[in-house]
Write a protein that holds these residues in place. Structure first.
Motif, PDB file in Angstrom:
ATOM      1  N   ALA A  44     -28.686  -5.394  35.932  1.00 29.35           N
ATOM      2  CA  ALA A  44     -27.769  -6.519  35.757  1.00 29.35           C
ATOM      3  C   ALA A  44     -27.727  -6.963  34.298  1.00 29.35           C
ATOM      4  CB  ALA A  44     -28.179  -7.678  36.646  1.00 29.35           C
ATOM      5  N   ILE A  45     -26.529  -7.319  33.834  1.00 29.90           N
ATOM      6  CA  ILE A  45     -26.345  -7.954  32.531  1.00 29.90           C
ATOM      7  C   ILE A  45     -26.205  -9.454  32.764  1.00 29.90           C
ATOM      8  CG2 ILE A  45     -24.849  -8.167  30.519  1.00 29.90           C
ATOM      9  CD1 ILE A  45     -23.972  -5.294  30.960  1.00 29.90           C
ATOM     10  N   SER A  46     -27.053 -10.234  32.152  1.00 35.02           N
ATOM     11  CA  SER A  46     -26.941 -11.681  32.302  1.00 35.02           C
ATOM     12  C   SER A  46     -25.688 -12.172  31.600  1.00 35.02           C
ATOM     13  CB  SER A  46     -28.166 -12.372  31.706  1.00 35.02           C
ATOM     14  OG  SER A  46     -27.941 -13.775  31.608  1.00 35.02           O
ATOM     15  N   PRO A  47     -24.854 -12.972  32.258  1.00 33.47           N
ATOM     16  CA  PRO A  47     -23.673 -13.514  31.572  1.00 33.47           C
ATOM     17  C   PRO A  47     -24.050 -14.426  30.418  1.00 33.47           C
ATOM     18  CG  PRO A  47     -24.008 -14.602  33.687  1.00 33.47           C
ATOM     19  CD  PRO A  47     -24.956 -13.447  33.652  1.00 33.47           C
ATOM     20  N   GLY A 417     -26.810  -6.633  26.357  1.00 28.71           N
ATOM     21  CA  GLY A 417     -26.634  -6.219  27.744  1.00 28.71           C
ATOM     22  C   GLY A 417     -27.469  -5.006  28.099  1.00 28.71           C
ATOM     23  N   TYR A 443     -15.464  -8.337  25.134  1.00 29.55           N
ATOM     24  CA  TYR A 443     -16.349  -8.347  26.307  1.00 29.55           C
ATOM     25  C   TYR A 443     -15.922  -9.362  27.365  1.00 29.55           C
ATOM     26  CZ  TYR A 443     -19.728  -5.436  23.808  1.00 29.55           C
ATOM     27  OH  TYR A 443     -20.349  -4.402  23.148  1.00 29.55           O
ATOM     28  N   ARG A 444     -15.249 -10.449  26.938  1.00 26.52           N
ATOM     29  CA  ARG A 444     -15.014 -11.560  27.862  1.00 26.52           C
ATOM     30  C   ARG A 444     -13.552 -11.733  28.289  1.00 26.52           C
ATOM     31  NH1 ARG A 444     -18.508 -13.052  30.889  1.00 26.52           N
ATOM     32  NH2 ARG A 444     -17.627 -15.156  31.031  1.00 26.52           N
ATOM     33  N   GLU A 455     -20.759  -6.127  34.811  1.00 28.95           N
ATOM     34  CA  GLU A 455     -21.986  -6.918  34.930  1.00 28.95           C
ATOM     35  C   GLU A 455     -23.223  -6.081  35.188  1.00 28.95           C
ATOM     36  OE1 GLU A 455     -19.451  -7.063  37.063  1.00 28.95           O
ATOM     37  OE2 GLU A 455     -18.413  -8.971  36.815  1.00 28.95           O
ATOM     38  N   THR A 456     -23.040  -4.776  35.432  1.00 28.96           N
ATOM     39  CA  THR A 456     -24.185  -3.891  35.662  1.00 28.96           C
ATOM     40  C   THR A 456     -24.217  -2.827  34.575  1.00 28.96           C
ATOM     41  OG1 THR A 456     -24.077  -4.231  38.054  1.00 28.96           O
ATOM     42  CG2 THR A 456     -25.301  -2.312  37.269  1.00 28.96           C
ATOM     43  N   SER A 457     -25.210  -2.900  33.701  1.00 37.66           N
ATOM     44  CA  SER A 457     -25.325  -1.963  32.589  1.00 37.66           C
ATOM     45  C   SER A 457     -25.649  -0.564  33.097  1.00 37.66           C
ATOM     46  CB  SER A 457     -26.414  -2.427  31.624  1.00 37.66           C
ATOM     47  OG  SER A 457     -26.581  -1.516  30.561  1.00 37.66           O
ATOM     48  N   ARG A 475     -18.110  -2.955  36.779  1.00 39.89           N
ATOM     49  CA  ARG A 475     -17.602  -4.289  37.073  1.00 39.89           C
ATOM     50  C   ARG A 475     -17.580  -4.515  38.580  1.00 39.89           C
ATOM     51  NH1 ARG A 475     -12.452  -5.351  33.746  1.00 39.89           N
ATOM     52  NH2 ARG A 475     -11.382  -4.156  35.379  1.00 39.89           N
TER      53      ARG A 475
END
Length: 758
Positions: A44-47, A417, A443-444, A455-457, A475
């Motif tokens: 997981a990539i932290s927002p 990330g 990215y946003r 959101e998942t590296s 995503r």
């Protein structure tokens, strides 16, 4: 890639609409090959890695800014009751009241109230800085700590308030003996309690829409410099710990759902030295032994601080530190400056992002060694306080108004990330139309419609990360594969791209670069054949490729079956190993997620590619229920497995004996030895013991442990070399103590089941 026909460009929220004509370029050089593994489970990539300090509302809304920090030197002495900050050494140590339309309503309507309200309006989480220094601005009058009239001529004065000096005599020597009461009043933890109660009364608590994160002040290891008008001595190990205990506990008591971040150090040296030791340890090294570190068993400040936070949780059952927060400003010449600098500086800026992760990169500054900031911080946490997250609430690679700064920023966000950073906030936010803002949009919000990096590296590799840096993520909303490529080479490059697990289809291409600085351009789609293609990456550009789930081998919306019920083994006071049967249709399963039930709410505690995981940082003698879910390459998640309930073992304190003997005594003093023996059948990793003295006895000098005494209570904690005790093993520590001239030395005693195991 093909060029579009010439049409008039239209800018929309930093994004350039389709149909933009870009100039043709000469033949590109052959670039490094890029590979992405879309079949991997990833992490997981932290927002919260996409955070900022002091962003305006329009930019925050455009970026759907996940987290927004109110911090910096001036927040250390902010008084929420009168809405006034002291600008410290940043601006002549002046109290400056914030512009406020209705001062009579304070504390309602303060700057921090309005900050929280902006964040609520943009769906952004708030980080507020709470003071630990013990001094805040005394009132709303504009005043300064070093009045020329009161303290004499000074080296520099405020051109708009010439009576306010910089606290240095004309020859540069510091002015001493000024009165802190000129600007400040003393406060304690109750101030923090009152402030949080005020915020809760207006916005609710952290569990709802209130303030979720609190910085435990700002760069306290520099207080003796930045706030030298009220703090003249450096902050030592013990005082940092004690202030954290008092104020962080106050935060948690006022709002148990709040998360705390500390020690909020200024940079790499904050991991090694306290404020006291910075008198002998500068940027080029230490010119004598750091006395504060020597007094704490030679242990660096960072690991020592984490050990103390872990000890507090074990003693009190409350975690008072949630994020290990260290700031980072690249120390290479010119890199984090406002200007891009010359060609050499720009090249150095792009290389210097490697200090975040690369063990082969020797920092091109006074540091002159590998930094590996994120792996370094993670190892400290894993070794000394598992479960603590990583934060970098201030960082900057500078050059916000230049494409070079945007390239570095896009690289940094990709690294955050990939390397598993938990929180980061840029100091300070760029203007909405600056290149660094577009690096965040990549990215946003790359398309002006909320299009975002996944959101998942996923694993992504470049044959030469210094030329083409590549980052990939899945995503969740649509299963799309997202890939960001940063061309840092200064040359147009053509590279082969291979995506393991992808099929045939087309990828969207969104690009920001030197060829069009006004915004991100939607380029022609890229054909993908059997997961492979060759693409052009222009010099000084950031490219975002979006491959829909259907282009990853056909859209997959079917979730895996649930894994079998976990079984528990290796149960200790703070850990348990879970093992579970794989999902029955596991051909597409790429990993498993372990959840702990908090009431009826599942809380994810780990992700793994195997069918076993050890959960750590649990509380002794406590029941926990765990379940497991399977996930596949398309991002589908199975139902939860049946739950298993586990009770952790009782505290290891029950397997320890302490023998205290007085080795020698004389009028007014004595020497004592303390032997700690592991009487259990399991090894101990860490111990702490305490007792109360009577008759005025005190520990003066100890050895083989970290010693401290508050009032009559003495505490001793292991050093790194004697923390582990095998079954039946023992270690001996000791100290020299003082007592009343005619008072007795404490008698010998033996305690079974004393405080063993931290």
């Amino acid at each position: 890639m093909r060029l579009r026909t010439a049409l008039v460009p239209v800018a929309i929220a930093g994004v350039i609409a389709t149909g933009v004509s870009l100039p043709a370029t000469a033949a590109a050089a052959v670039g490094p090959a890029l590979t992405v593994d879309a079949t991997a489970a990833g992490h997981a990539i932290s927002p919260y890695v996409y955070g900022m300090n002091f962003a305006d509302k329009a930019l925050a809304a455009d970026l759907r800014l996940p987290v927004h920090r109110w911090g910096g030197n001036h927040t250390t002495r902010y008084n929420f009751r009168n809405d006034t900050t002291n600008r410290a050494s940043d601006w002549y140590f002046e109290n400056i009241p914030n512009d406020n339309p209705d001062p009579g309503s304070l504390p309602n309507g303060s700057e921090t109230d309005r900050f929280v309200e902006q964040n609520r309006a943009t769906g952004t989480q708030t980080i507020l800085t709470v003071p630990l220094l013990g001094q805040v601005a005394k009132d709303r009058s504009r005043s300064c700590a070093f009045s020329v009239q009161k303290y004499g001529p000074q080296q520099s004065t405020d051109p708009w308030a010439p009576d306010c000096g910089n606290g240095r005599k004309p020859d540069g020597t510091p002015i001493t003996g000024n009165d802190p009461a000129d600007t400040s009043v003393e406060i304690g933890p109750q101030y923090v309690t009152d402030w949080i109660n005020h915020l809760k009364s207006r916005y609710g608590g952290a569990a709802g829409d209130g303030v979720r994160f609190y910085n435990l002040d700002n760069e306290p290891d520099l207080w003796h410099s930045t706030h030298r008008d009220v703090r003249r001595e450096g902050l030592g190990y013990d005082e940092l710990r004690d202030l954290t205990y008092r104020y962080a506990a106050a935060v948690k008591a006022a709002d148990p759902g709040a998360k705390t971040l500390g020690p909020v150090g200024w940079g790499l040296n904050s991991i090694f030295y306290s404020g006291l030791d910075q008198d002998v340890c500068g940027r080029t090294g230490c010119w004598s032994d750091p006395p504060d570190r020597a007094a704490h068993g030679g242990q660096d400040l960072g690991p020592w601080y984490l050990d103390q936070m872990r000890a507090y949780e074990r003693e009190h059952g409350t975690r008072i530190l949630d994020y290990f927060d260290i700031h980072l400003y690249p120390q290479q010449t010119g890199v984090h400056g406002q200007e891009a600098g010359d060609a050499a500086t720009q090249e150095r800026r792009l290389r210097s992002t490697r200090q975040l992760w690369d063990p082969t990169y020797v920092d091109e500054s006074w540091i002159d060694r590998p930094v590996q900031m994120i792996p370094r911080m993670r190892k400290l946490v894993d070794d000394h306080y598992p479960g603590t997250k990583l934060a970098m609430t201030e960082y900057s690679w500078g050059a916000h108004g230049h494409i070079n700064g945007a390239l570095a920023q896009a690289d940094v966000l990709g690294i955050f990330g990939r390397e598993g950073m938990d929180m980061a906030s840029l100091w300070t936010a760029p203007k909405s139309d600056e290149p660094v803002a577009h690096a965040f949009r990549i990215y946003r919000n790359y398309d002006g419609e909320g299009g975002a990096f996944g959101e998942t590296s996923l694993p992504a590799v470049s044959e030469d990360q210094g030329k083409l840096a590549v980052y990939a993520a899945r995503r969740a909303s649509d299963g799309a594969l997202t890939v960001v490529v940063v061309n840092k080479s200064g040359t147009d490059l053509t590279s082969p791209v291979r995506i393991k697990g992808a099929g045939t289809g087309t990828a969207e291409v969104h690009r920001y670069g030197a060829g069009h600085l006004d915004g991100i351009v939607r380029e022609n789609d890229q054909a993908v054949t059997a997961g492979a293609f060759t693409a052009d990456f222009p010099a000084d550009s950031v490219t975002h490729l979006v491959l829909p789930a259907g282009g990853s081998g056909g859209e997959d919306t079917e979730a895996p079956t649930a894994p079998g019920k976990p079984t528990a083994s290796g149960i200790t006071a703070d850990a348990v190993t879970l093992t579970w049967p794989a999902a029955t249709d596991d051909t597409g399963v790429t990993g498993y997620d372990v959840y702990r039930l908090d009431g009826d709410t599942p809380v994810k505690v780990a992700g793994t590619t195997g069918t076993s995981h050890t959960v750590i940082s649990l509380r002794p003698d406590t029941a926990y229920t765990f379940t497991v879910k399977a996930r596949d390459a398309a991002g589908n998640v199975s139902p939860a497995s049946p739950g298993v309930t586990v009770r952790t073992a009782a505290d290891l304190a029950q397997q320890c004996r302490v023998d205290y003997t007085v080795a020698n005594q004389w009028p007014g003093g004595f020497t004592a030895n303390v032997k700690i023996t592991n009487t259990g059948d399991k090894p101990i990793d860490g111990w702490q013991l305490s007792w109360d003295f009577a008759g005025g006895q005190r520990v003066d000098q100890g050895w083989s442990a970290q010693w401290r005494q508050q009032g009559t209570t003495v505490t001793a904690q292991n050093l790194s070399w004697n923390a582990k005790l095998a079954a039946g093993a023992s270690t001996t520590i000791g100290f020299n103590g003082s007592r009343a001239q005619d008072g007795p030395a404490p008698a010998a005693f033996t305690l079974d089941g004393h405080a063993c195991g931290t």
